[in-house]
Design a protein around this motif. Structure first.
Motif, short mmCIF file in Angstrom:
data_model
loop_
_atom_site.label_atom_id
_atom_site.label_comp_id
_atom_site.label_asym_id
_atom_site.label_seq_id
_atom_site.Cartn_x
_atom_site.Cartn_y
_atom_site.Cartn_z
N ASN A 135 0.87 -1.10 -0.10
CA ASN A 135 0.02 0.09 -0.01
C ASN A 135 0.98 1.20 -0.01
O ASN A 135 0.55 2.30 -0.74
CB ASN A 135 -0.90 -0.12 1.20
N ARG A 136 1.97 1.28 0.85
CA ARG A 136 2.87 2.54 0.92
C ARG A 136 3.66 2.43 -0.36
O ARG A 136 3.72 3.71 -0.90
CB ARG A 136 3.88 2.04 1.77
N LYS A 137 3.79 1.65 -1.07
CA LYS A 137 4.57 1.44 -2.50
C LYS A 137 3.73 2.17 -3.34
O LYS A 137 4.10 2.86 -4.16
CB LYS A 137 5.01 0.11 -2.86
N LEU A 138 2.45 1.57 -3.52
CA LEU A 138 1.49 2.18 -4.45
C LEU A 138 1.11 3.50 -4.11
O LEU A 138 0.94 4.54 -5.08
CB LEU A 138 0.16 1.30 -4.44
N ARG A 139 1.10 4.12 -2.95
CA ARG A 139 0.83 5.56 -2.52
C ARG A 139 1.85 6.27 -3.15
O ARG A 139 1.81 7.28 -3.66
CB ARG A 139 0.82 5.66 -1.11
N ARG A 140 3.30 5.90 -2.90
CA ARG A 140 4.59 6.47 -3.61
C ARG A 140 4.49 6.68 -4.93
O ARG A 140 4.87 7.84 -5.70
CB ARG A 140 5.66 5.90 -2.98
N ILE A 142 1.84 6.52 -6.98
CA ILE A 142 0.73 7.58 -7.26
C ILE A 142 1.10 9.02 -7.02
O ILE A 142 0.88 9.90 -8.07
CB ILE A 142 -0.69 7.32 -6.55
N THR A 143 1.63 9.23 -5.98
CA THR A 143 2.36 10.59 -5.80
C THR A 143 3.26 11.16 -6.89
O THR A 143 3.26 12.14 -7.37
CB THR A 143 2.89 10.72 -4.22
N SER A 144 4.07 10.11 -7.23
CA SER A 144 5.26 10.34 -8.16
C SER A 144 4.50 10.62 -9.65
O SER A 144 4.89 11.34 -10.19
CB SER A 144 6.11 9.08 -8.29
N ASP A 145 3.47 9.59 -9.92
CA ASP A 145 2.96 9.77 -11.08
C ASP A 145 2.09 11.26 -10.96
O ASP A 145 2.22 11.83 -12.34
CB ASP A 145 1.98 8.77 -11.49
N GLN A 146 1.52 11.75 -10.01
CA GLN A 146 0.87 13.06 -10.11
C GLN A 146 1.87 14.06 -10.38
O GLN A 146 1.52 14.94 -10.79
CB GLN A 146 0.21 13.33 -8.71
N ALA A 147 2.95 13.90 -9.59
CA ALA A 147 3.99 14.95 -9.53
C ALA A 147 4.66 15.15 -11.15
O ALA A 147 5.01 16.21 -11.80
CB ALA A 147 5.21 14.74 -8.90
#
Length: 199
Positions: A135-140, A142-147
């Motif tokens: 879950n933490r890996k996916l959140r990172r 998603i945040t990276s993709d958004q950036a």
């Protein structure tokens, strides 16, 4: 999985939070017979002892305040909690749920089934830790993709280039400066925020 869990038993550091009476002593003795490193804690400690893998926790409604204090001190990742209950009244069951126990042992405590409870609880705990890590890996990600998406949009608008060209520009900067593309993207976003602050 089961074999590896059985092999880890001698390495488990277990704390039994239970009065040192006949049942508490029998529980500690049985856990030691299966090879675990066990200690007993009573009265209920205010904090979880360091480096604990498994916590056998006596859960009683009348000890709610002390139990809540102990649960609030849980380190991360928290140890595998196995609740020991004397009654199945609503107050006790609520406290069992709040303890996030992976297994429940009912009093009077019997040696039969304890190993199964321990191995099952440890297995569920390991699965939960793996899910939390994923879950933490996916959140990172998603945040990276958004950036990256935001940074490409800024470059496309400011330089009049295509999305592919914006991606290549970020990639080239990352390689030249030996930074990650996410770091370059964050720098672009920060610069945009500095030059064009939100009204």
């Amino acid at each position: 999985m089961t074999i590896s869990l059985l092999r880890e038993l001698p390495e488990l550091k277990i704390v039994v939070v239970h009065p040192p009476d006949e049942e508490g002593d029998a529980l500690v003795s049985h856990l030691r017979r299966v090879g675990c490193m066990v200690s007993m804690a009573w009265p209920m400690p205010a904090t979880v002892p360091p480096n604990v893998d498994v916590l056998f926790l006596l859960v009683e409604g009348e000890s709610r305040q002390a139990t809540e204090t102990l649960l609030k001190s849980m380190p991360r990742p928290e140890p595998t909690v196995i609740a020991i209950v004397n009654y199945e009244d609503p107050t006790t069951l609520q406290l069992v749920l709040e303890s996030a126990a992976f297994a429940v042992v009912q009093k009077p405590i019997k040696p039969f089934g304890l190993l199964a409870h321990l191995v099952t609880a440890r297995s569920l705990w390991a699965e939960r830790q793996a899910m939390l890590k994923e879950n933490r890996k996916l959140r990172r990600k998603i945040t990276s993709d958004q950036a990256m998406s935001r940074a490409k949009t800024i470059l496309m608008a400011s330089k009049g280039i295509s999305e592919g060209e914006a991606y290549q520009a970020i990639r080239a900067q990352a390689m030249a400066k030996r930074l990650s593309m996410e770091q370059i993207a964050s720098s672009i976003i920060n610069m945009e925020t500095l030059l064009h602050p939100a009204p």
